[in-house]
Design a protein around this motif. Structure first.
Motif, mmCIF file in Angstrom:
data_model
loop_
_atom_site.group_PDB
_atom_site.id
_atom_site.type_symbol
_atom_site.label_atom_id
_atom_site.label_comp_id
_atom_site.label_asym_id
_atom_site.label_seq_id
_atom_site.Cartn_x
_atom_site.Cartn_y
_atom_site.Cartn_z
ATOM 1 N N ASN A 57 3.675 1.088 -5.975
ATOM 2 C CA ASN A 57 2.954 0.007 -5.325
ATOM 3 C C ASN A 57 3.098 0.016 -3.809
ATOM 4 O O ASN A 57 2.187 -0.340 -3.088
ATOM 5 C CB ASN A 57 3.467 -1.356 -5.830
ATOM 6 C CG ASN A 57 3.464 -1.408 -7.339
ATOM 7 O OD1 ASN A 57 2.657 -0.724 -7.970
ATOM 8 N ND2 ASN A 57 4.361 -2.194 -7.900
ATOM 9 N N GLN A 58 4.299 0.436 -3.371
ATOM 10 C CA GLN A 58 4.573 0.312 -1.942
ATOM 11 C C GLN A 58 4.097 1.519 -1.142
ATOM 12 O O GLN A 58 4.266 1.554 0.077
ATOM 13 C CB GLN A 58 6.084 0.137 -1.694
ATOM 14 C CG GLN A 58 6.733 -0.932 -2.522
ATOM 15 C CD GLN A 58 7.283 -0.362 -3.829
ATOM 16 O OE1 GLN A 58 6.961 0.764 -4.216
ATOM 17 N NE2 GLN A 58 8.084 -1.163 -4.536
ATOM 18 N N LEU A 59 3.501 2.504 -1.809
ATOM 19 C CA LEU A 59 3.176 3.759 -1.125
ATOM 20 C C LEU A 59 2.331 3.536 0.132
ATOM 21 O O LEU A 59 2.642 4.005 1.211
ATOM 22 C CB LEU A 59 2.440 4.702 -2.087
ATOM 23 C CG LEU A 59 2.082 6.055 -1.466
ATOM 24 C CD1 LEU A 59 3.343 6.840 -1.122
ATOM 25 C CD2 LEU A 59 1.202 6.875 -2.391
ATOM 26 N N ARG A 60 1.245 2.744 -0.064
ATOM 27 C CA ARG A 60 0.327 2.517 1.031
ATOM 28 C C ARG A 60 1.033 1.823 2.196
ATOM 29 O O ARG A 60 0.860 2.201 3.369
ATOM 30 C CB ARG A 60 -0.852 1.666 0.565
ATOM 31 C CG ARG A 60 -2.133 1.947 1.316
ATOM 32 C CD ARG A 60 -3.190 0.941 0.972
ATOM 33 N NE ARG A 60 -3.722 0.331 2.183
ATOM 34 C CZ ARG A 60 -4.526 0.957 3.050
ATOM 35 N NH1 ARG A 60 -4.864 2.212 2.828
ATOM 36 N NH2 ARG A 60 -4.972 0.352 4.115
ATOM 37 N N GLU A 61 1.842 0.850 1.839
ATOM 38 C CA GLU A 61 2.546 0.084 2.856
ATOM 39 C C GLU A 61 3.521 0.982 3.655
ATOM 40 O O GLU A 61 3.566 0.929 4.874
ATOM 41 C CB GLU A 61 3.315 -1.058 2.197
ATOM 42 C CG GLU A 61 3.566 -2.221 3.131
ATOM 43 C CD GLU A 61 4.450 -3.281 2.476
ATOM 44 O OE1 GLU A 61 5.097 -4.021 3.226
ATOM 45 O OE2 GLU A 61 4.521 -3.322 1.232
#
Lengths: 486, 331
Positions: free
Chosen positions: B171-175
């Motif tokens: 989930n945090q990849l983009r962030e």
């Protein structure tokens, strides 16, 4: 100024040098010498406080090194490590200005007039003023080193420590930099301690030398006390020979290469040719020669000797150039040839060969005794040049020491005088027996191979031959001259 | 000489003013600069300027200034014109701290959104201390080669840690990616307030060592014989530089090239004297990053490019050009 007491230094547990003590007075240059890895650069670092000592102490102007703050110490002492290229291009002015760092204090310390003066003076002393606004990477190695020395001078401390200040510089720059440092020492009482690689430079510019071996002092004293042939050979494991410097009262050394000479060097009759115009000696290899010739006198190595006939009205004024030119015209090399001249016909030269146990000895004499003089009465005459000269060559198949060369000269001279007495040649002014002529020349040459002669006096093996040979040849030559004269 | 220095400072300041003016005026909504002092005519525009563009411009300026002065100090200290905050591993530490915060979705209750910058800065400091102690362990005199090597070792290790987190994240990849590419957008005044003290302290520390930096260019030994307390000054410079880098990386992510290019350009234009180089790099770093940020948000408007892309795009050619010109002039 600087005192070092039982100083030791080490990297971790590895001892680099130990128990070193010496003193340097104000206004002196001390050179530190020693083979690679003997600890001389480390010693310099410990003296400067860059590295802590593992024992002993350093005293500067009466106070221990530790009693000074870094800034106070920087005002007392400057160390210039080996030249290292900076990755940034500072201007010469900026570089020299850094030397004023210890003199500026406080957070907003500003540039004072005194700083400006010191920087200007240092740049002038080192001759880098004209590059003031150039960046340092545009300068040559020698100029860069001068800039760094200017930086050290701008620091205005009384003690300067240098680590091979002339490393990688050509001889012109070496001389320039060391002359400049020497001048600072003489004029402004600077004290210098410098590591040297070059023993000759150190001997030439230092007042005292410290010779190190394996981290210990091997010798300390004036250059002539430290540079002893045996000692240097022992410390550096290289064969050397010491001579006097031509101008300064300092010893200079030369490396003696361990080259194996395969070829046997022997002088025979074939080397000599007697002609109307000149007598010539030509050898395939150079001989060691001591002579009082017109061209290339003194001690040296030469493979050609000539003794030429000149007109009685020969212009002696520009003899140097004329003789040089003459040697070239005859097809010889002026730097490899010894030249003598005489007014007598060289076709009448006497060549004598003597077989001995150690090899053949040759004597060549041309004699003219028209202006013979008794040396003990010569003060009675005015200095008038008149033609008439005895030129003598002695060529020896053997090896002569320096003293043997000088003694051979004496022996030959005495034999010549004896020959004049034997022939009753008269000094016409004093009416006494003459001892020679005013312009006699003598040459002693040796192959420097075969038997070694430490001495060349009258009763030595080689001296006996010289005495006999010169006497016999001179007598014969005088007789020929008399015959031609009458 | 004096004239040249005056020219250096005034031209740098003029460029900074122009950069701020452009940064504030240009954007998706066209708002004249004068709106800054005029709340009545257009309250909406006034609001955009003061709460969005102004803090963004100032933050960009502070980040750029911090990276640039830290770069100048590290380069002088390491005597290596190619060194920058990244060489010592400091920014990797900051990045790891920040990425870890995103990855583990940490949030400290009281400070909320500041958790990430705080962790970033902490990461920078911890890394700095580790690098320094490790280098000291190897070599007590802390030679520069040892420091650089230690920095490289730590950088690659921390880099692997970041890569590991990226590989494991869903989930945090983009962030994480967007943070890593760097940005000064949507940070607002609180971020400005947060890094301002660190920037000021860091700047002060470095500035008080400007003359020592000049001496250290000639080697540690020569500097010491000039009376510089080399070890203490080295620590001070490293601490100051790390503080600035840590603060900058924590709020804006990894923005490369600024710490390398700005001191280089400044040095080529105005010389190597750190008494001026530090301050001039500070000012020029601010200008450069404000302009880069402006380009990043206008060039493919309404979308935004990561600012790190722009700094590299602008920085590399400009750097090459100046480098080329310098070399040519020397011949």
């Amino acid at each position: 100024m600087l005192e070092v007491h039982n100083l030791s230094g080490s990297y971790g547990s590895k001892n680099i040098f130990s128990d070193i003590s010496f003193k340097v007075e104000k206004g002196k240059i001390l050179g530190i010498l020693g083979p690679n890895g003997c600890g001389k650069s480390t010693l310099l670092k410990v003296i400067s406080g860059i590295m802590p000592p593992s024992g002993g102490k350093v005293i500067i102007d009466g106070a221990d090194l530790n009693e000074y703050s870094p800034r106070q110490l920087a005002k007392k002492m400057t160390i210039l490590p080996q030249l290292s290229a900076s990755s940034f291009s500072n201007t010469v002015r900026e570089t020299v200005s850094i030397g004023r760092y210890p003199h500026q204090s406080g957070f907003f310390s500003s540039w004072q007039e005194e700083d400006e003066k010191a920087v200007k003076k240092a740049m002038r002393q080192t001759g880098v003023e004209k590059y003031e606004e150039h960046t340092i990477d545009h300068l040559s190695g020698g100029e860069q080193q001068r800039v760094f020395i200017a930086q050290a001078l701008a620091q205005a401390s009384n003690l300067l420590l240098l680590d091979e200040p002339t490393n990688h510089l050509d001889i012109a720059h070496q001389k320039q930099i060391l002359d400049m440092i020497r001048k600072e020492v003489m004029q402004n009482g600077l004290t210098v301690v410098s590591v040297f690689h070059d023993i000759n430079l150190a001997a030439l510019y230092c007042d005292e030398l410290l010779l190190m071996e394996n981290g210990r002092v091997k010798a300390f004293g004036a250059p002539h006390e430290v540079l002893l042939t045996e000692q240097i050979m022992d410390v550096y494991h290289a064969r050397i020979s010491l001579q006097a410097h031509p101008e300064q009262p300092k010893p200079q050394m030369t490396i003696l290469p361990d080259l194996q000479e395969q070829q046997e060097k022997m002088i025979t009759d074939n080397s000599f040719s007697i002609q109307q115009e000149y007598v010539a000696f030509r050898s395939a290899f150079p001989l060691r020669v001591l002579s009082s010739a017109v061209h290339n006198a003194g001690l040296g190595w030469y493979s050609t000797f000539i003794n030429r006939t000149v007109e009685p009205q020969y212009d002696i004024e520009n003899v140097k150039e004329e003789f040089w030119q003459y040697i070239i015209e005859q097809g010889f090399s002026p730097t490899n040839t010894i030249g003598m001249m005489t007014a007598v016909d060289t076709g009448n030269a006497v060549l004598k060969k003597y077989e001995t146990d150690f090899g053949e000895v040759f004597v060549v004499v041309t004699a003219g005794v028209g202006s013979a003089v008794d040396v003990s009465q010569s003060y009675k005459r005015k200095n008038v040049f008149k033609v008439g000269t005895i030129n003598t060559w002695v060529v020896i198949n053997g090896k002569l020491s320096d003293e043997a060369f000088v003694q051979a000269m004496m022996t030959a001279t005495e034999a010549k005088s004896k020959a004049l007495a034997h022939e009753e040649v008269i000094d016409r002014i004093s009416n006494t027996i003459a001892t020679g002529t005013p312009t006699d020349s003598l040459l002693i040459a040796a192959t420097q191979q075969g038997q070694y002669f430490q001495y060349g006096g009258p009763i030595t093996e080689v001296g006996q031959i010289i005495g006999r040979g010169v006497f016999e040849a001179t007598v014969e030559a005088i007789q020929i001259y008399k015959k031609g004269d009458s | 000489m004096k004239k040249k220095i005056m020219l250096a400072y005034s031209s740098s300041l003029v460029i900074l003013m122009i950069s701020i003016w452009l940064g504030v005026s240009i954007g998706t909504a066209d708002v004249p600069f004068s709106t800054l002092w005029d709340q009545e005519t257009n309250p909406g525009a006034y609001n955009i300027l003061w709460s969005i563009r102004m803090p963004r411009v100032i933050l960009a300026g502070l980040v750029g200034a911090s990276l640039a002065i830290a770069g100048a100090a590290f380069q002088g200290l390491l005597k290596n014109p190619l060194a920058d905050p990244y060489t010592l591993g400091v920014s990797s530490g900051a990045s790891l701290g920040a990425v870890a915060t995103i990855f583990f979705t940490f949030s400290i209750p009281l400070i909320g959104t500041y958790t990430l910058p705080l962790f970033g800065m902490t990461g920078a400091f911890i890394t700095m201390i580790l690098v320094l102690s490790f280098a000291r362990l190897i070599d007590r005199s802390m030679k520069m080669e040892t420091l650089i090597l230690t920095g490289v070792i730590f950088s690659s290790f921390l880099g692997s840690c970041i890569s590991l987190m990226i590989a494991l994240s869903n989930n945090q990849l983009r962030e994480i990616m967007s943070w890593l590419l760097g940005s000064v957008s949507m940070r607002g005044w609180p971020y400005v307030q947060m890094i301002l003290p660190f920037v000021l302290i860091g700047f002060t520390i470095l500035w008080f060592n400007r003359r020592e930096l000049n001496a250290m260019m000639y080697g540690d030994e020569r500097a010491q014989s000039l009376g510089v307390n080399v070890k203490r000054r080295k620590y001070a410079l490293l601490a100051g530089g790390s503080m600035l880098t840590g603060a900058a990386v924590a709020v804006s992510g990894a923005i490369g090239f600024v710490g390398l290019v700005v001191p280089h350009m400044t040095r080529m234009l105005w010389g190597t004297d750190h008494r001026h180089l530090l301050t001039l790099s500070f000012i020029n770093g601010a200008s450069l990053l404000i302009i880069c940020d402006l380009v990043s948000r206008t060039i493919i408007s309404p979308a935004e490019l990561p600012i790190g892309v722009i700094t590299a795009f602008i920085g590399a050619p400009v750097f090459s050009y100046i480098f080329f010109k310098q070399r040519r002039a020397r011949r």
